[in-house]
Write a protein that holds these residues in place. Structure first.
Motif, PDB file in Angstrom:
ATOM      1  N   LEU A  40       0.840  -1.194   0.000  1.00  0.00           N
ATOM      2  CA  LEU A  40       0.000   0.000   0.000  1.00  0.00           C
ATOM      3  C   LEU A  40       0.873   1.240   0.000  1.00  0.00           C
ATOM      4  O   LEU A  40       2.030   1.196   0.440  1.00  0.00           O
ATOM      5  CB  LEU A  40      -0.865   0.040   1.271  1.00  0.00           C
ATOM      6  CG  LEU A  40      -1.618  -1.204   1.694  1.00  0.00           C
ATOM      7  CD1 LEU A  40      -2.227  -0.986   3.070  1.00  0.00           C
ATOM      8  CD2 LEU A  40      -2.681  -1.513   0.676  1.00  0.00           C
ATOM      9  N   PRO A  41       0.352   2.384  -0.439  1.00  0.00           N
ATOM     10  CA  PRO A  41       1.080   3.630  -0.211  1.00  0.00           C
ATOM     11  C   PRO A  41       1.330   3.802   1.291  1.00  0.00           C
ATOM     12  O   PRO A  41       0.405   3.638   2.099  1.00  0.00           O
ATOM     13  CB  PRO A  41       0.123   4.703  -0.743  1.00  0.00           C
ATOM     14  CG  PRO A  41      -0.718   3.993  -1.759  1.00  0.00           C
ATOM     15  CD  PRO A  41      -0.891   2.607  -1.206  1.00  0.00           C
ATOM     16  N   PRO A  42       2.556   4.101   1.699  1.00  0.00           N
ATOM     17  CA  PRO A  42       2.864   4.168   3.131  1.00  0.00           C
ATOM     18  C   PRO A  42       1.958   5.102   3.918  1.00  0.00           C
ATOM     19  O   PRO A  42       1.521   4.766   5.026  1.00  0.00           O
ATOM     20  CB  PRO A  42       4.318   4.655   3.147  1.00  0.00           C
ATOM     21  CG  PRO A  42       4.884   4.141   1.860  1.00  0.00           C
ATOM     22  CD  PRO A  42       3.770   4.255   0.864  1.00  0.00           C
ATOM     23  N   ARG A  43       1.655   6.277   3.362  1.00  0.00           N
ATOM     24  CA  ARG A  43       0.814   7.215   4.111  1.00  0.00           C
ATOM     25  C   ARG A  43      -0.608   6.693   4.260  1.00  0.00           C
ATOM     26  O   ARG A  43      -1.268   6.945   5.281  1.00  0.00           O
ATOM     27  CB  ARG A  43       0.805   8.581   3.417  1.00  0.00           C
ATOM     28  CG  ARG A  43       2.084   9.369   3.626  1.00  0.00           C
ATOM     29  CD  ARG A  43       2.003  10.737   2.975  1.00  0.00           C
ATOM     30  NE  ARG A  43       3.145  11.570   3.317  1.00  0.00           N
ATOM     31  CZ  ARG A  43       3.345  12.789   2.849  1.00  0.00           C
ATOM     32  NH1 ARG A  43       2.463  13.335   2.001  1.00  0.00           N
ATOM     33  NH2 ARG A  43       4.404  13.489   3.207  1.00  0.00           N
ATOM     34  N   VAL A  44      -1.096   5.976   3.268  1.00  0.00           N
ATOM     35  CA  VAL A  44      -2.435   5.387   3.376  1.00  0.00           C
ATOM     36  C   VAL A  44      -2.451   4.338   4.479  1.00  0.00           C
ATOM     37  O   VAL A  44      -3.405   4.262   5.272  1.00  0.00           O
ATOM     38  CB  VAL A  44      -2.855   4.786   2.020  1.00  0.00           C
ATOM     39  CG1 VAL A  44      -4.144   3.981   2.153  1.00  0.00           C
ATOM     40  CG2 VAL A  44      -3.036   5.893   0.985  1.00  0.00           C
ATOM     41  N   ALA A  45      -1.403   3.522   4.563  1.00  0.00           N
ATOM     42  CA  ALA A  45      -1.319   2.520   5.622  1.00  0.00           C
ATOM     43  C   ALA A  45      -1.252   3.181   6.992  1.00  0.00           C
ATOM     44  O   ALA A  45      -1.936   2.765   7.937  1.00  0.00           O
ATOM     45  CB  ALA A  45      -0.096   1.632   5.400  1.00  0.00           C
ATOM     46  N   ALA A 103       7.940  16.764  -3.163  1.00  0.00           N
ATOM     47  CA  ALA A 103       8.506  16.431  -4.460  1.00  0.00           C
ATOM     48  C   ALA A 103       8.238  14.958  -4.739  1.00  0.00           C
ATOM     49  O   ALA A 103       7.588  14.263  -3.955  1.00  0.00           O
ATOM     50  CB  ALA A 103       9.997  16.727  -4.461  1.00  0.00           C
ATOM     51  N   HIS A 104       8.752  14.474  -5.866  1.00  0.00           N
ATOM     52  CA  HIS A 104       8.607  13.060  -6.179  1.00  0.00           C
ATOM     53  C   HIS A 104       9.232  12.233  -5.067  1.00  0.00           C
ATOM     54  O   HIS A 104      10.351  12.517  -4.638  1.00  0.00           O
ATOM     55  CB  HIS A 104       9.289  12.758  -7.513  1.00  0.00           C
ATOM     56  CG  HIS A 104       9.014  11.384  -8.017  1.00  0.00           C
ATOM     57  ND1 HIS A 104       9.530  10.257  -7.428  1.00  0.00           N
ATOM     58  CD2 HIS A 104       8.259  10.943  -9.050  1.00  0.00           C
ATOM     59  CE1 HIS A 104       9.117   9.183  -8.072  1.00  0.00           C
ATOM     60  NE2 HIS A 104       8.337   9.580  -9.063  1.00  0.00           N
ATOM     61  N   PRO A 105       8.516  11.221  -4.540  1.00  0.00           N
ATOM     62  CA  PRO A 105       9.120  10.393  -3.497  1.00  0.00           C
ATOM     63  C   PRO A 105      10.360   9.694  -4.030  1.00  0.00           C
ATOM     64  O   PRO A 105      10.368   9.187  -5.157  1.00  0.00           O
ATOM     65  CB  PRO A 105       8.009   9.385  -3.160  1.00  0.00           C
ATOM     66  CG  PRO A 105       7.154   9.335  -4.387  1.00  0.00           C
ATOM     67  CD  PRO A 105       7.197  10.723  -4.954  1.00  0.00           C
ATOM     68  N   LEU A 107       6.592   6.027   7.500  1.00  0.00           N
ATOM     69  CA  LEU A 107       5.341   5.891   6.746  1.00  0.00           C
ATOM     70  C   LEU A 107       4.766   7.258   6.401  1.00  0.00           C
ATOM     71  O   LEU A 107       4.262   7.477   5.288  1.00  0.00           O
ATOM     72  CB  LEU A 107       4.325   5.091   7.561  1.00  0.00           C
ATOM     73  CG  LEU A 107       4.605   3.597   7.752  1.00  0.00           C
ATOM     74  CD1 LEU A 107       3.657   3.015   8.784  1.00  0.00           C
ATOM     75  CD2 LEU A 107       4.467   2.839   6.433  1.00  0.00           C
ATOM     76  N   GLN A 108       4.854   8.188   7.342  1.00  0.00           N
ATOM     77  CA  GLN A 108       4.328   9.530   7.094  1.00  0.00           C
ATOM     78  C   GLN A 108       5.234  10.331   6.161  1.00  0.00           C
ATOM     79  O   GLN A 108       4.743  11.170   5.384  1.00  0.00           O
ATOM     80  CB  GLN A 108       4.178  10.283   8.413  1.00  0.00           C
ATOM     81  CG  GLN A 108       3.155   9.676   9.361  1.00  0.00           C
ATOM     82  CD  GLN A 108       3.009  10.502  10.625  1.00  0.00           C
ATOM     83  OE1 GLN A 108       2.547  11.640  10.582  1.00  0.00           O
ATOM     84  NE2 GLN A 108       3.417   9.947  11.754  1.00  0.00           N
ATOM     85  N   ALA A 109       6.522  10.061   6.207  1.00  0.00           N
ATOM     86  CA  ALA A 109       7.473  10.866   5.446  1.00  0.00           C
ATOM     87  C   ALA A 109       7.429  10.571   3.954  1.00  0.00           C
ATOM     88  O   ALA A 109       7.749  11.448   3.142  1.00  0.00           O
ATOM     89  CB  ALA A 109       8.891  10.637   5.978  1.00  0.00           C
ATOM     90  N   GLN A 110       7.022   9.346   3.585  1.00  0.00           N
ATOM     91  CA  GLN A 110       7.092   8.952   2.179  1.00  0.00           C
ATOM     92  C   GLN A 110       5.806   9.342   1.458  1.00  0.00           C
ATOM     93  O   GLN A 110       4.781   8.684   1.571  1.00  0.00           O
ATOM     94  CB  GLN A 110       7.362   7.450   2.066  1.00  0.00           C
ATOM     95  CG  GLN A 110       7.833   7.007   0.706  1.00  0.00           C
ATOM     96  CD  GLN A 110       9.209   7.563   0.324  1.00  0.00           C
ATOM     97  OE1 GLN A 110       9.745   8.459   0.950  1.00  0.00           O
ATOM     98  NE2 GLN A 110       9.781   7.015  -0.728  1.00  0.00           N
ATOM     99  N   ALA A 111       5.864  10.435   0.721  1.00  0.00           N
ATOM    100  CA  ALA A 111       4.689  10.938   0.013  1.00  0.00           C
ATOM    101  C   ALA A 111       4.213   9.934  -1.032  1.00  0.00           C
ATOM    102  O   ALA A 111       4.999   9.168  -1.587  1.00  0.00           O
ATOM    103  CB  ALA A 111       5.009  12.273  -0.649  1.00  0.00           C
TER     104      ALA A 111
END
Length: 407
Positions: free
Chosen positions: A190-195, A330-332, A213-217
């Motif tokens: 899953l996208p880390p922020r969604v998790a 920016a781009h992760p 998890l929060q840091a990775q856009a």
């Protein structure tokens, strides 16, 4: 589902499907759970009026520097098309003036003359990108086709992940009913922020993992995309490649490109409006897009079949933190966050996957495949000896997390 799975995958995007292939080949007892009623994750391909595939999610891959995608596309025998790109672009920088044709890179275009196309590879806007003739959905379909349907579970929203010592319990919601799945190992593709925003972890994850998890856009989380199917590629007859930039303050689409393929003609583009502003224009958006296409390519551009996808309104893609940080991220890319997210959790019973956890091609389909390859390797390793979760995590603070849909 009462039985104990060897591996449960949460997330039916390219990473989860590619990993499913490996587990199936190894004859493991596995299952994949996806919150949407379809596979593909951020891969979403609509069908135009003439039957042409219209990618509303990922569109391109770059064979020259994305070897995993290039190899997989070749192995699956998928037909590809080169992105139309002659080194020129229409620039519309004044709302009331016609667009001008400019060279993407005048230093490499012939004599800097924007009226002439650049030689192949020079002045390229899309850098040698290719698309799939059947849309990126063809990739998803090819990955899913050999997998047993009994192992693919759609409409399953993950609510909580619990370390039970020698296995992991997943709490999922199907319709209005909650149920539990048990697995020796769980992969959250899953996208880390969604998790982080949508799941409850019991016990709580270490603070460093939660921060990662929060840091990775989430790549393209707040993006919106339009695709318009046409009976024919009339812009080519007028000498245009279909590439356009729109930079004036009233722009609706910031970038437009030719999305045509063997099945028919199309133009597509990315929204210029921030996610916070788009709801106010929801009803007028079709007319606004039609008007801008006509400004770029003439009145024939009004006779199209519009498809629109606002990813910011998709909770399994865009987290509240992605919303709040729009315009800042920016781009992760690879770094401390991806290093942390690649670590095994709960003695190897919990693993994080998905394109945003990759060290190469982070956020792209290449990254999704890279993450699947890393997970395949990790899942070959034997589990560590289980420790009581309360003992392992006794020193960690409990972390509250909203229980919303994620996958």
């Amino acid at each position: 589902m009462d039985k104990m799975l060897d591996v449960a995958i949460v997330g039916g995007g390219v990473c989860g499907l590619a990993l499913g292939h490996s587990l199936q080949a190894r004859h493991l007892d596995w299952a994949l759970f996806e919150a949407r009623e379809r596979l593909g994750g951020r891969v979403l391909t609509a069908t135009g009026a003439q039957g042409q595939p219209l990618d509303l999610g990922p569109t391109w891959y770059w064979p020259d520097h994305q070897p995993s995608m290039a190899r997989l596309v070749a192995d699956l025998g998928l037909e590809t098309v080169a992105q139309a790109d002659d080194g020129r672009v229409l620039l519309l920088d004044q709302a009331a003036e016609p667009p001008a044709t400019v060279a993407v890179a005048s230093a490499t275009a012939l004599d800097g003359d924007a009226t002439l196309p650049a030689p192949p590879g020079q002045g390229s806007l899309h850098g040698g990108a290719r698309r799939l003739a059947g849309g990126m959905a063809a990739l998803v379909a090819a990955l899913a086709r050999p997998l047993p349907l009994t192992r693919l579970h759609l409409g399953q929203t993950l609510l909580a992940v619990t370390d039970a010592g020698d296995h992991v319990r997943l709490s999922l919601r199907l319709g209005g009913q909650e149920h539990t799945v048990r697995a020796r190992r769980v992969v959250l593709a899953l996208p880390p922020r969604v998790a982080q925003a949508g799941l409850r972890f019991e016990p709580a994850l270490p603070a460093a993992v939660d921060e990662a998890l929060q840091a990775q856009a989430t790549w393209m989380a707040t993006a919106a995309k339009a695709a318009v199917a046409y009976p024919d590629a009339f812009w080519r007859a007028d000498g245009h490649s279909g590439n356009a930039w729109v930079t004036h303050a009233q722009a609706v689409l910031a970038e437009v490109f030719d999305a045509s393929g063997p099945a028919g003609a199309a133009l597509a583009g990315f929204s210029a409006l921030p996610a916070s502003q788009r709801p106010a224009f929801a009803r007028s958006m079709p007319l606004l897009i039609e008007s801008q296409m006509a400004m770029l390519f003439g009145e024939a551009a009004r006779d199209g079949d519009l498809h629109w996808q606002d990813w910011a309104e998709e909770p399994f893609t865009c987290s509240p933190l992605d919303h709040a940080s729009e315009g800042q991220a920016a781009h992760p890319g690879p770094g401390a966050a991806t290093d942390t997210l690649q670590l095994l959790q709960w003695d190897g019973r919990l693993l994080f996957g998905g394109a945003e956890t990759a060290q190469r091609g982070t956020g792209y389909l290449e990254g999704a495949l890279g993450a699947a390859a890393r997970l395949r390797h990790l899942l070959l390793q034997p589990l560590q000896a289980a420790h009581p979760p309360e003992a392992v995590n006794a020193h960690l603070p409990r972390q509250a997390a909203a229980v919303t849909g994620a996958a």
